[in-house]
Scaffold this motif. Structure first.
Motif, short mmCIF file in Angstrom:
data_model
loop_
_atom_site.label_atom_id
_atom_site.label_comp_id
_atom_site.label_asym_id
_atom_site.label_seq_id
_atom_site.Cartn_x
_atom_site.Cartn_y
_atom_site.Cartn_z
N VAL A 121 -12.01 33.10 39.59
CA VAL A 121 -11.51 32.07 38.67
C VAL A 121 -10.32 31.35 39.29
CG1 VAL A 121 -10.38 31.68 36.45
CG2 VAL A 121 -12.38 33.18 36.58
N PHE A 122 -9.35 32.11 39.80
CA PHE A 122 -8.17 31.49 40.42
C PHE A 122 -8.56 30.66 41.64
CE2 PHE A 122 -5.66 34.69 38.05
CZ PHE A 122 -4.69 33.84 37.53
N THR A 123 -9.55 31.12 42.39
CA THR A 123 -10.01 30.36 43.56
C THR A 123 -10.54 29.00 43.13
OG1 THR A 123 -10.58 32.40 44.74
CG2 THR A 123 -11.58 30.36 45.53
N SER A 124 -11.39 29.00 42.08
CA SER A 124 -11.96 27.73 41.61
C SER A 124 -10.88 26.80 41.05
CB SER A 124 -13.02 28.01 40.54
OG SER A 124 -14.10 28.73 41.07
N THR A 137 -4.01 39.67 44.99
CA THR A 137 -3.79 39.16 46.34
C THR A 137 -4.65 37.92 46.56
OG1 THR A 137 -3.39 41.40 47.16
CG2 THR A 137 -3.89 39.70 48.80
N PRO A 138 -4.03 36.78 46.88
CA PRO A 138 -4.82 35.57 47.12
C PRO A 138 -5.75 35.76 48.32
CG PRO A 138 -2.49 35.05 46.83
CD PRO A 138 -2.58 36.53 46.96
N SER A 139 -6.91 35.13 48.26
CA SER A 139 -7.89 35.25 49.34
C SER A 139 -7.56 34.26 50.46
CB SER A 139 -9.29 34.96 48.80
OG SER A 139 -9.36 33.61 48.35
N ARG A 179 -6.24 28.77 52.77
CA ARG A 179 -6.72 27.64 53.58
C ARG A 179 -6.77 26.35 52.76
NH1 ARG A 179 -10.82 31.51 55.36
NH2 ARG A 179 -10.14 32.46 57.33
N THR A 180 -7.18 26.48 51.50
CA THR A 180 -7.24 25.30 50.63
C THR A 180 -5.84 24.70 50.43
OG1 THR A 180 -9.16 26.21 49.46
CG2 THR A 180 -7.92 24.48 48.34
#
Length: 557
Positions: free
Chosen positions: A493-496, A523-525, A530-531
């Motif tokens: 969800v956080f990634t999107s 932990t952020p991916s 990169r985004t």
């Protein structure tokens, strides 16, 4: 309806009878050579036989040192049931006398006294001795007491053995809430050829059930493991056992589900007996626990066979479960062949069996056969239930036939069912992949009004769907909805959310959600980093981009 012919189907599998080794090979017989003066032992025994008072006995024998060897010798002289009270009198006197040589009796002396008491059916005394012995040895190895009882078993009992002593031990452990030790003791003595009584199992189950949901209690699986073990050992339940197990079902919140499943088999909301409810629940738990991957099919069938022979479950339930077992094990063609044989012999088809086959046929891609069974259910006026529709939704979704998916979902709602979260999520996933995220979101709105409970996966698919379409407001709206429902957004969800905000150039907002992630110890991916890095580079903020790169490197992403 009789099912004598289908019963023969169960007899195709032969099962070896349990073999118990000879008890004489299992227990060490201790032949102690006592070095005490036999005249002293005889004098002590005679004093108790003549019922001298304790002061007289103490005056005469108070100077003797009563070590374990002497105590055991005297106790064995009193091992006949008619002299058991004398044995107990000596045991307590020698333990409590005032003497400089005072010492506590050893485990072996206690065990001999317990055996003598049990042989004479002085069970209250035996229980008291066991309680005292266990309290004194709580910190020692779990099996030290049972091993000593086994060692002294034939020394005391001989041909007039009383295995009741092991039942009393198990019951004593249960009373002390040492349920795991009690069950381990059951297994241990059974391996050595003894049988555990139903009373002992009931005592153990009662304490386990009472301690469910408590901090120091056992889990529900352990209660059912004990009950299943009983059936394997041919110790069949009585009214007390069934009442305990129904209480366990209530505490675990499973009673209504089992009653519903029985309704699917029997075709009506009948007042099933506690025996049917409990034993059907046992089979379902075996099927759902993952044991099926570890045991042979015959082991499950023999469990059903024993229940059927003892009338613990009705024929219709037993045969439905046999088919269900084969389907669960992946033996679909074999299950279908058996089912056809049973139908030919008068077996009554039911929604439960049809649903099992429909799910299995869809899973193997045999769609036409699954659809044919749905048609048969309608012809036979068998009512499909929630799981039946869930199989259809998942099956059609996997094939990409989303119109059929939506049609099944609408039909469910029209007759009062809502799809499971698993099946609905599968449909949402496929709709979002096709770009129909609005339709998926509208369907969720409709289901929420019917009491549907989505999970984080549901929102994750929808958020990803809107993120692909750069509809950032819809993405944030769904995120806030998750927060409102006290659902914890996961990494996907956080990634999107962050990707969607970066793509729209809203880097400050994206950084805000990065901080929220870190605050929740997520932990952020590498994808998130990169985004954000690419977004800052586009904005000419190379210092922040470098800072994020260093942070990413420190996390070894």
């Amino acid at each position: 309806m009789g099912f004598s012919k289908p019963l023969k189907l169960l007899n195709r599998v032969s099962f070896p009878k349990p073999q118990f080794r000879n008890l004489h090979c299992l227990h060490t017989q201790h032949h102690h050579h006592y070095h005490h003066d036999d005249n002293i032992v005889t004098a002590i025994c005679n004093s108790f036989r003549k019922r001298w008072n304790w002061d007289t006995i103490t005056n005469k024998f108070g100077s003797l040192e009563f070590n374990d060897s002497l105590v055991e010798h005297v106790l064995l002289e009193f091992k006949d049931p008619i002299e058991a009270k004398s044995a107990l009198g000596f045991f307590h006197w020698s333990k409590n006398r005032n003497s400089n040589s005072f010492q506590q009796h050893g485990i072996r002396s206690y065990c001999i006294a317990i055996h003598v008491s049990v042989r004479a059916m002085l069970l209250t005394d035996a229980k008291a001795l066991l309680q005292s012995l266990l309290n004194k040895n709580k910190e020692k190895e779990d099996r030290v007491v049972v091993d000593s009882l086994l060692d002294t078993y034939e020394v005391v009992s001989g041909s007039s053995s009383h295995p009741l002593v092991f039942d009393l031990l198990i019951q004593a452990y249960a009373k002390m809430r040492m349920t795991r030790v009690a069950f381990d003791t059951c297994l241990y003595v059974e391996e050595r050829g003894f049988s555990v009584s139903l009373v002992s199992y009931n005592s153990l189950l009662h304490v386990m059930q009472k301690s469910l949901k408590s901090d120091d209690g056992c889990d529900c699986d352990m209660v059912w493991n004990v009950y299943e073990h009983m059936i394997w050992k041919r110790v069949y339940p009585n009214v007390v056992t069934l009442r305990i197990m129904v209480d366990a079902l209530c505490k675990d919140g499973e009673l209504l589900r089992i009653v519903d499943l029985l309704e699917q088999i029997l075709g009506k909301r009948s007042s099933s007996s506690p025996s049917v409810i409990v034993n059907s629940s046992l089979i379902f738990r075996v099927l759902e626990s993952g044991k099926m991957e570890k045991v042979e099919e015959s082991e499950v069938v023999v469990l059903l066979k024993r229940m059927l022979q003892k009338n613990l479950i009705p024929d219709l339930v037993a045969y439905s479960l046999i088919v269900h077992v084969k389907v669960k094990l992946g033996n679909l063609d074999s299950a279908w062949e058996l089912y056809q044989e049973m139908i030919a012999r008068g077996f009554k088809a039911n929604s439960f069996v049809y649903t099992s086959f429909i799910g299995a046929f869809f899973a193997e891609g045999r769609v036409e056969e699954a659809e044919g069974l749905m048609g048969e259910m309608e012809e036979r006026r068998l009512k499909p239930y929630g799981e039946t529709f869930d199989h259809l939704i998942v099956g059609y979704a996997n094939l990409g036939r989303l119109e059929e998916c939506l049609g099944v979902c609408e039909k469910m709602l029209s007759i009062g069912f809502v799809p499971s979260c698993l099946s609905f999520n599968k449909m949402v996933e496929r709709l979002c992949e096709r770009g129909d995220v609005d339709q998926a979101n509208s369907m969720l709105t409709l289901l929420l009004d019917k009491g549907f409970l989505p999970n984080d996966v549901t929102y994750s698919y929808l958020i990803q769907g809107y993120a692909k379409k750069d509809e950032v407001q819809e993405v944030l709206k769904l995120y806030y909805e998750m927060e409102y429902r006290s659902m914890c957004p996961g990494l996907s969800v956080f990634t999107s959310v962050i990707q969607s905000l970066c793509h729209c150039g809203k880097l400050e907002d994206a950084e805000k959600y990065l901080s929220i992630m870190k605050g929740r110890l997520l932990t952020p991916s590498a994808t998130i980093y990169r985004t954000l890095i690419a977004g800052h580079m586009r904005k000419g903020n190379s210092a922040r981009a470098l800072q994020l790169e260093n942070e990413m490197a420190s996390l070894e992403l």
